[in-house]
Design a protein around this motif. Structure first.
Motif, PDB file in Angstrom:
ATOM      1  N   SER A   1       0.834  -1.197   0.000  1.00 29.55           N
ATOM      2  CA  SER A   1       0.000   0.000   0.000  1.00 29.55           C
ATOM      3  C   SER A   1       0.875   1.255   0.000  1.00 29.55           C
ATOM      4  O   SER A   1       1.501   1.599   1.008  1.00 29.55           O
ATOM      5  N   VAL A   2       0.893   1.947  -1.127  1.00 28.24           N
ATOM      6  CA  VAL A   2       1.648   3.201  -1.228  1.00 28.24           C
ATOM      7  C   VAL A   2       0.986   4.312  -0.402  1.00 28.24           C
ATOM      8  O   VAL A   2       1.693   5.074   0.270  1.00 28.24           O
ATOM      9  N   PRO A   3      -0.365   4.439  -0.408  1.00 23.77           N
ATOM     10  CA  PRO A   3      -0.976   5.495   0.411  1.00 23.77           C
ATOM     11  C   PRO A   3      -0.647   5.379   1.902  1.00 23.77           C
ATOM     12  O   PRO A   3      -0.413   6.392   2.563  1.00 23.77           O
ATOM     13  N   ALA A   4      -0.604   4.149   2.430  1.00 27.65           N
ATOM     14  CA  ALA A   4      -0.268   3.968   3.843  1.00 27.65           C
ATOM     15  C   ALA A   4       1.166   4.405   4.118  1.00 27.65           C
ATOM     16  O   ALA A   4       1.451   5.055   5.124  1.00 27.65           O
ATOM     17  N   LEU A   5       2.078   4.072   3.219  1.00 25.84           N
ATOM     18  CA  LEU A   5       3.477   4.458   3.392  1.00 25.84           C
ATOM     19  C   LEU A   5       3.640   5.971   3.300  1.00 25.84           C
ATOM     20  O   LEU A   5       4.383   6.578   4.082  1.00 25.84           O
ATOM     21  N   LEU A   6       2.920   6.591   2.366  1.00 23.82           N
ATOM     22  CA  LEU A   6       2.985   8.051   2.229  1.00 23.82           C
ATOM     23  C   LEU A   6       2.379   8.748   3.442  1.00 23.82           C
ATOM     24  O   LEU A   6       2.884   9.785   3.891  1.00 23.82           O
ATOM     25  N   LEU A   7       1.302   8.180   3.987  1.00 23.08           N
ATOM     26  CA  LEU A   7       0.686   8.771   5.176  1.00 23.08           C
ATOM     27  C   LEU A   7       1.634   8.736   6.360  1.00 23.08           C
ATOM     28  O   LEU A   7       1.783   9.728   7.087  1.00 23.08           O
ATOM     29  N   VAL A   8       2.309   7.615   6.552  1.00 27.69           N
ATOM     30  CA  VAL A   8       3.283   7.504   7.646  1.00 27.69           C
ATOM     31  C   VAL A   8       4.468   8.446   7.401  1.00 27.69           C
ATOM     32  O   VAL A   8       4.957   9.089   8.331  1.00 27.69           O
ATOM     33  N   ALA A   9       4.900   8.545   6.132  1.00 25.12           N
ATOM     34  CA  ALA A   9       6.008   9.448   5.802  1.00 25.12           C
ATOM     35  C   ALA A   9       5.640  10.896   6.076  1.00 25.12           C
ATOM     36  O   ALA A   9       6.509  11.714   6.383  1.00 25.12           O
ATOM     37  N   ALA A  10       4.358  11.241   5.990  1.00 27.01           N
ATOM     38  CA  ALA A  10       3.923  12.603   6.312  1.00 27.01           C
ATOM     39  C   ALA A  10       3.711  12.778   7.813  1.00 27.01           C
ATOM     40  O   ALA A  10       3.953  13.859   8.363  1.00 27.01           O
ATOM     41  N   LEU A  11       3.266  11.714   8.488  1.00 22.86           N
ATOM     42  CA  LEU A  11       3.017  11.793   9.932  1.00 22.86           C
ATOM     43  C   LEU A  11       4.285  12.011  10.737  1.00 22.86           C
ATOM     44  O   LEU A  11       4.277  12.740  11.728  1.00 22.86           O
ATOM     45  N   LEU A  12       5.384  11.379  10.324  1.00 21.96           N
ATOM     46  CA  LEU A  12       6.620  11.454  11.119  1.00 21.96           C
ATOM     47  C   LEU A  12       7.179  12.872  11.214  1.00 21.96           C
ATOM     48  O   LEU A  12       7.404  13.366  12.329  1.00 21.96           O
ATOM     49  N   PRO A  13       7.393  13.595  10.120  1.00 26.01           N
ATOM     50  CA  PRO A  13       7.878  14.976  10.276  1.00 26.01           C
ATOM     51  C   PRO A  13       6.856  15.882  10.951  1.00 26.01           C
ATOM     52  O   PRO A  13       7.228  16.802  11.677  1.00 26.01           O
ATOM     53  N   ALA A  14       5.563  15.598  10.728  1.00 21.54           N
ATOM     54  CA  ALA A  14       4.540  16.400  11.407  1.00 21.54           C
ATOM     55  C   ALA A  14       4.607  16.186  12.913  1.00 21.54           C
ATOM     56  O   ALA A  14       4.506  17.140  13.693  1.00 21.54           O
ATOM     57  N   GLY A  15       4.796  14.942  13.338  1.00 25.47           N
ATOM     58  CA  GLY A  15       4.922  14.654  14.764  1.00 25.47           C
ATOM     59  C   GLY A  15       6.151  15.287  15.374  1.00 25.47           C
ATOM     60  O   GLY A  15       6.107  15.825  16.483  1.00 25.47           O
ATOM     61  N   MET A  16       7.271  15.256  14.645  1.00 21.86           N
ATOM     62  CA  MET A  16       8.498  15.865  15.149  1.00 21.86           C
ATOM     63  C   MET A  16       8.343  17.379  15.277  1.00 21.86           C
ATOM     64  O   MET A  16       8.742  17.973  16.280  1.00 21.86           O
ATOM     65  N   ALA A  17       7.749  17.998  14.263  1.00 23.22           N
ATOM     66  CA  ALA A  17       7.547  19.450  14.310  1.00 23.22           C
ATOM     67  C   ALA A  17       6.601  19.830  15.445  1.00 23.22           C
ATOM     68  O   ALA A  17       6.830  20.809  16.163  1.00 23.22           O
ATOM     69  N   PHE A  18       5.564  19.033  15.641  1.00 27.07           N
ATOM     70  CA  PHE A  18       4.607  19.315  16.702  1.00 27.07           C
ATOM     71  C   PHE A  18       5.251  19.177  18.078  1.00 27.07           C
ATOM     72  O   PHE A  18       5.043  20.010  18.961  1.00 27.07           O
ATOM     73  N   ALA A  19       6.048  18.124  18.252  1.00 30.50           N
ATOM     74  CA  ALA A  19       6.713  17.910  19.546  1.00 30.50           C
ATOM     75  C   ALA A  19       7.694  19.036  19.863  1.00 30.50           C
ATOM     76  O   ALA A  19       7.882  19.395  21.026  1.00 30.50           O
ATOM     77  N   LEU A  20       8.313  19.600  18.845  1.00 30.14           N
ATOM     78  CA  LEU A  20       9.276  20.681  19.063  1.00 30.14           C
ATOM     79  C   LEU A  20       8.621  22.031  19.323  1.00 30.14           C
ATOM     80  O   LEU A  20       9.190  22.878  20.003  1.00 30.14           O
ATOM     81  N   THR A  21       7.430  22.239  18.800  1.00 30.68           N
ATOM     82  CA  THR A  21       6.814  23.563  18.883  1.00 30.68           C
ATOM     83  C   THR A  21       5.706  23.682  19.921  1.00 30.68           C
ATOM     84  O   THR A  21       5.305  24.790  20.254  1.00 30.68           O
ATOM     85  N   TRP A  22       5.203  22.579  20.465  1.00 28.89           N
ATOM     86  CA  TRP A  22       4.129  22.648  21.455  1.00 28.89           C
ATOM     87  C   TRP A  22       4.649  23.291  22.732  1.00 28.89           C
ATOM     88  O   TRP A  22       5.662  22.877  23.280  1.00 28.89           O
ATOM     89  N   CYS A  23       3.952  24.303  23.227  1.00 33.49           N
ATOM     90  CA  CYS A  23       4.447  25.067  24.371  1.00 33.49           C
ATOM     91  C   CYS A  23       3.627  24.882  25.648  1.00 33.49           C
ATOM     92  O   CYS A  23       4.114  25.210  26.726  1.00 33.49           O
ATOM     93  N   ARG A  24       2.441  24.414  25.566  1.00 36.21           N
ATOM     94  CA  ARG A  24       1.591  24.298  26.735  1.00 36.21           C
ATOM     95  C   ARG A  24       1.882  23.017  27.505  1.00 36.21           C
ATOM     96  O   ARG A  24       2.307  22.028  26.912  1.00 36.21           O
ATOM     97  N   PRO A  25       1.647  22.993  28.811  1.00 29.79           N
ATOM     98  CA  PRO A  25       1.871  21.771  29.567  1.00 29.79           C
ATOM     99  C   PRO A  25       0.847  20.713  29.197  1.00 29.79           C
ATOM    100  O   PRO A  25      -0.291  21.040  28.835  1.00 29.79           O
ATOM    101  N   PRO A  26       1.210  19.429  29.282  1.00 26.61           N
ATOM    102  CA  PRO A  26       0.271  18.367  28.930  1.00 26.61           C
ATOM    103  C   PRO A  26      -0.836  18.227  29.961  1.00 26.61           C
ATOM    104  O   PRO A  26      -0.695  18.663  31.117  1.00 26.61           O
TER     105      PRO A  26
END
Length: 199
Positions: free
Chosen positions: A168-193
């Protein structure tokens, strides 16, 4: 660096990562009987589930620190934590891509893709929910996908990338998009959990 590796349980993460890969390859295409709540039941492999283990150990390690102390540390530990998670995710993603391009065993592609996907979801959940809630939420994702991620003909829904076959190419592309999005989100989130009292 040594303190950070011990605090983040990096040896346990590496051991879990190696054990997951070896166990996944040894078990092979063993299926789990999971009833579907919508549509028809499809194929749910153990490989869809065991790749959750490294992401949970990653959440355990990154959640061990004291947030108040670490935010005023001289070194940005959030960057180190995100780099560790990114390395795990990139290892899984590169394994899936190389395996897919080489046309080798589909199981290797599924293991790598799902490892990267779970790691990306951990990066998205941890800043918002904290360690305890994000671990629980992450553990529920494959069960939700297995129960509700099928269409009537037994094929996986587009959003249920965990259940997609190795080709499944769509599943691989979705994961490839999720990983940098998750990294960017983890670096920029400022509020406490969010927290649960008593945990």
């Amino acid at each position: 660096m040594i303190w950070w590796c011990k605090a983040r349980a990096v040896p346990a993460l590496l051991a879990t990562l190696a054990a997951t890969i070896v166990l996944g390859l040894l078990i092979g295409d063993v299926r789990l009987p999971v009833p579907a709540l919508t549509g028809a039941s499809g194929v749910f492999l153990i490989g869809h589930l065991i790749t959750l283990a490294p992401a949970i150990v990653l959440l355990y390690g990154t959640g061990r620190g004291d947030l108040a102390t670490e935010t005023v540390a001289s070194r940005s530990l959030r960057v180190w934590d995100t780099a560790l998670a990114g390395a795990v995710g990139l290892l899984g993603l590169s394994t899936a891509v190389v395996s897919r391009l080489a046309g080798s065993d589909g199981l290797t592609t599924v293991l790598g893709r799902n490892l990267a996907g779970y790691t990306a979801l951990a990066l998205l959940l941890m800043p918002i929910l904290g360690r305890h809630l994000s671990t629980s939420a992450l553990a529920c994702i494959p069960l939700i996908c297995a129960a509700t991620g099928w269409v009537r003909n037994g094929q996986p829904e587009q959003w249920a990338w965990i259940l997609h076959p190795a080709d499944s190419v769509p599943a691989l592309l979705l994961v490839a998009a999720l990983l940098p999005a998750g990294m960017a989100f983890a670096l920029t989130w400022c509020r406490p959990p969010l927290t649960i009292r008593g945990l």
